[in-house]
Enzyme design. Structure first.
Site, mmCIF file in Angstrom:
data_model
loop_
_atom_site.group_PDB
_atom_site.id
_atom_site.type_symbol
_atom_site.label_atom_id
_atom_site.label_comp_id
_atom_site.label_asym_id
_atom_site.label_seq_id
_atom_site.Cartn_x
_atom_site.Cartn_y
_atom_site.Cartn_z
ATOM 1 N N GLU A 18 -0.496 -19.443 -27.441
ATOM 2 C CA GLU A 18 -0.688 -18.426 -28.471
ATOM 3 C C GLU A 18 0.219 -18.635 -29.683
ATOM 4 O O GLU A 18 -0.198 -18.401 -30.830
ATOM 5 C CB GLU A 18 -0.442 -17.031 -27.877
ATOM 6 C CG GLU A 18 -1.468 -16.586 -26.860
ATOM 7 C CD GLU A 18 -1.155 -17.056 -25.447
ATOM 8 O OE1 GLU A 18 -1.924 -16.724 -24.528
ATOM 9 O OE2 GLU A 18 -0.142 -17.777 -25.263
ATOM 10 N N ARG A 25 2.571 -12.522 -27.145
ATOM 11 C CA ARG A 25 3.320 -13.764 -26.964
ATOM 12 C C ARG A 25 3.538 -14.500 -28.284
ATOM 13 O O ARG A 25 4.339 -15.430 -28.361
ATOM 14 C CB ARG A 25 2.582 -14.670 -25.973
ATOM 15 C CG ARG A 25 2.101 -13.955 -24.717
ATOM 16 C CD ARG A 25 1.609 -14.900 -23.654
ATOM 17 N NE ARG A 25 2.721 -15.400 -22.885
ATOM 18 C CZ ARG A 25 2.612 -16.293 -21.899
ATOM 19 N NH1 ARG A 25 1.436 -16.803 -21.601
ATOM 20 N NH2 ARG A 25 3.666 -16.693 -21.231
ATOM 21 N N LYS A 33 -11.701 -25.232 -7.663
ATOM 22 C CA LYS A 33 -11.828 -23.812 -7.948
ATOM 23 C C LYS A 33 -13.177 -23.316 -7.430
ATOM 24 O O LYS A 33 -14.220 -23.895 -7.735
ATOM 25 C CB LYS A 33 -11.708 -23.576 -9.458
ATOM 26 C CG LYS A 33 -11.347 -22.161 -9.862
ATOM 27 C CD LYS A 33 -11.035 -22.101 -11.350
ATOM 28 C CE LYS A 33 -10.624 -20.696 -11.770
ATOM 29 N NZ LYS A 33 -10.312 -20.621 -13.219
#
Length: 633
Positions: free
Chosen positions: A366, A394, A280
């Site tokens: 979540e 969610r 990344k």
């Protein structure tokens, strides 16, 4: 430069690997330069340059479907599909979206701002392809962080069972936004570090292929031997047990290896998973050194040094929440902070350093986080579930079934409530008031400024009669003085912040300054408008609502949230329930549309949440109210 000649994917087909490598460097330079002005998701896109080039080089988009899990890693895809010249408008109003956007290009086939959806979408498209008798490829690109989401595992299970032809590219950079957590993350680490499995498997296959006419029990023995080798060298073989043929891991920045392995995998029938190792922030040293910081860049930066140009002003509401929680936790050992993979975005990094045993990052989960909070509360702790409004969606079932139905003492710290600017429609926090306030036992509030946020945190921690939520926006505070001591606010009480006898504006959160400005505009017309801080969405201040109705004052409810089911709806329901037929209420909020990216100011302008619009609306309401009261037609 090669990049200026790439206007669509077919322009890549004639390039050599060496030229693709040159192009990768040019794309990185382009992204670093453009995002230094516009902001955006820099580190994720720098990490997938070679991977995206390889996919467009080998496959035929848009006939072949590329499904990006969370479209923030799609900038390279946008560059290669004819949108390079639009990058000066990235994340700006009416400009290029920072996520996949179907209306922008036929190459964008699936929109997502929330993680872990790509595999389910890929399965749906593979099923549709087969039912229609078509032959295209379906490729899902998912990060190792998103793979921790339960929905991704559900899809893996179904795909492996159905044995449909599709490819999953596992982009493994050991990060989602923050460092990944959990057993699956550690499992992938074992695969990354094992270099012997593929070589041993290849040697065994070569040996078996030299034996003529393997059949019957010998073939079964050979298969068992291969399976035993898998278990011996790579513990678990999770993906092959799911029914996938596993390829990798492969260096995601080596185009030779990458194109060769993906091409090989594309020829294998059934579901295949290609495990790609990427870095990344690749190619920009500041982003490689701190990919968390450079995941999403919201302020301009100096390219040479990586220095971000800070905006001077009052603290963000997230920072105010963080400091308040730290202060409260010092004196209350019950407090436990919970986050679904957003410790930095939710302002919990300092909390994690100060109270490492009381900070729980569950990963992109979540639903699990919400149910776990309910159980923590049942055992006498005080869980604070710090979550973005958009991601709380969610966990709706768990909020209803596990938290509210059992009346557990869970504190919701709902960040990014209201408009969110450049992240746009997939991240707007305008629905939580509507889907939270109708649940029994829930208390829901929003502060007018940073000092009131601190008081609301104290209120929430002291409240032990069930779940309670405080929502706050993604903006800077107002710079108001901060009380030395946090004092609680009586539940269900509003406050008058400006007196007036002509009409009432009941506003919440960041709409209160808008209401005060509108009242000032109306004062020039001889109207004295009362402004009320309607800080509790549930319970409402019933005493104040009755008093306003008794005075016969028209009321305009102003909210940066969905009009359907929000604060305004609650007020009208209250007057209907109490048969206050003479009450005059008008609602101004977010209409029944998805509001796209742009600045918060532009988003408010689009839906009419400005002082000028409010003043106009109220001035047109007053004559109608007078006519109704006097009986005129």
């Amino acid at each position: 430069m090669l990049l200026e000649h790439i206007n669509e994917p077919k322009d890549l087909k004639s390039l050599s690997i060496a030229q693709l490598e040159q192009l990768a460097g040019e794309i990185r330079t382009f992204l670093i330069e453009k995002l230094s002005a516009t902001g955006g998701h820099l580190a994720p896109n720098l990490g997938v340059v070679e991977l995206t080039l390889a996919l467009h080089y080998l496959f035929d988009s848009p006939k072949d479907k590329f499904i990006f899990d969370v479209g923030h890693q799609s900038y390279v895809h946008k560059i290669l599909t004819g949108r390079r010249d639009q990058f000066d408008t990235l994340r700006k109003y009416k400009g290029l979206c920072g996520f996949i956007k179907r209306a922008e290009s036929p190459h964008d086939v699936w929109e997502a701002g929330h993680s872990s959806t790509s595999l389910s979408a890929a399965m749906g498209m593979a099923l549709a392809r087969d039912l229609k008798g078509e032959k295209n490829k379906v490729v899902a690109i998912i990060g190792d962080g998103a793979l921790t989401g339960g929905m991704a595992l559900e899809a893996l299970n179904h795909i492996g069972h159905e044995k449909k032809n599709l490819m999953v590219i596992l982009n493994d950079n050991e990060m989602s936004i923050a460092p990944n957590v959990g057993a699956l993350h550690h499992y992938l680490g074992k695969i990354r570090t094992d270099r012997h499995y593929q070589k041993a498997k290849e040697e065994l296959n070569q040996f078996l292929n030299k034996i003529p006419a393997i059949g019957g029990r010998l073939a079964k023995t050979a298969e068992r031997l291969k399976d035993s080798l898998k278990y011996l060298l790579v513990s678990g073989i999770l993906f092959e047990q799911f029914g996938f043929t596993y390829f990798g891991p492969v260096d995601g920045h080596d185009l030779n290896q990458l194109t060769e392995l993906i091409d090989q995998a594309s020829r294998v029938p059934g579901p295949v998973l290609v495990h790609v190792i990427t870095i990344k922030g690749k190619g920009y040293s500041p982003a490689e050194a701190d990919s968390f910081k450079w995941h999403g860049v919201s302020t301009p930066y100096k390219i040479e040094s990586g220095q971000m140009l800070k905006v001077v002003g009052p603290p963000m509401y997230t920072e105010v929440f963080s400091d308040a929680l730290m202060e409260l936790a010092e004196n209350d050992e019950r407090i436990v902070a919970v986050t679904p993979a957003m410790p930095g975005g939710s302002g919990l990094l300092k909390f994690a350093q100060r109270f490492p045993d009381r900070m729980i990052d569950v990963g992109i989960a979540e639903q699990h986080a919400a149910t776990m909070c309910a159980a923590l509360a049942m055992e006498g702790l005080k869980p604070v579930f710090a979550v973005y409004s958009t991601f709380l969606q969610r966990a709706y079932d768990q909020v209803v079934h596990d938290i509210c139905r059992q009346n557990t003492n869970v504190v919701f710290a709902i960040d990014r409530a209201g408009f969110v600017g450049g992240d746009g429609e997939t991240h707007q926090g305008v629905y939580d008031m509507a889907f939270m306030r109708h649940i029994p036992n829930m208390v829901l509030m929003m502060p007018k400024d940073e000092n009131e946020l601190r008081r609301m945190m104290k209120t929430a921690i002291d409240y032990d009669d069930g779940p309670i939520a405080v929502r706050y926006p993604r903006i800077n505070g107002l710079g108001v003085p901060i009380d030395e001591e946090m004092t609680p606010i009586p539940i269900g009480t509003w406050e008058v912040v400006r007196e007036g006898e002509s009409a009432v504006i009941a506003a919440i959160g960041p709409m209160i300054p808008v209401a005060e400005e509108a009242a000032e505009l109306l004062k020039r017309e001889g109207l004295n408008v009362r402004v009320v801080n309607a800080r509790f969405v549930k319970p409402l201040d019933e005493e104040m609502l009755h008093r306003i109705a008794d005075e016969g004052l028209p009321m305009l409810v102003l909210e940066e949230g969905a009009e359907l089911g929000g604060l305004g709806s609650a007020v009208m329901e209250f007057y209907s329930l109490h048969r206050r037929d003479g009450a005059h209420v008008r609602i101004m909020g977010v209409p029944d549309i998805f509001v796209e990216h742009g600045s918060v100011k532009e988003q408010r302008q689009e839906v009419g949440l400005t002082a000028e619009h409010v003043a106009t609306e109220l001035s047109t309401l007053l004559p109608r109210v007078r006519k109704r009261v006097t009986g005129q037609v």
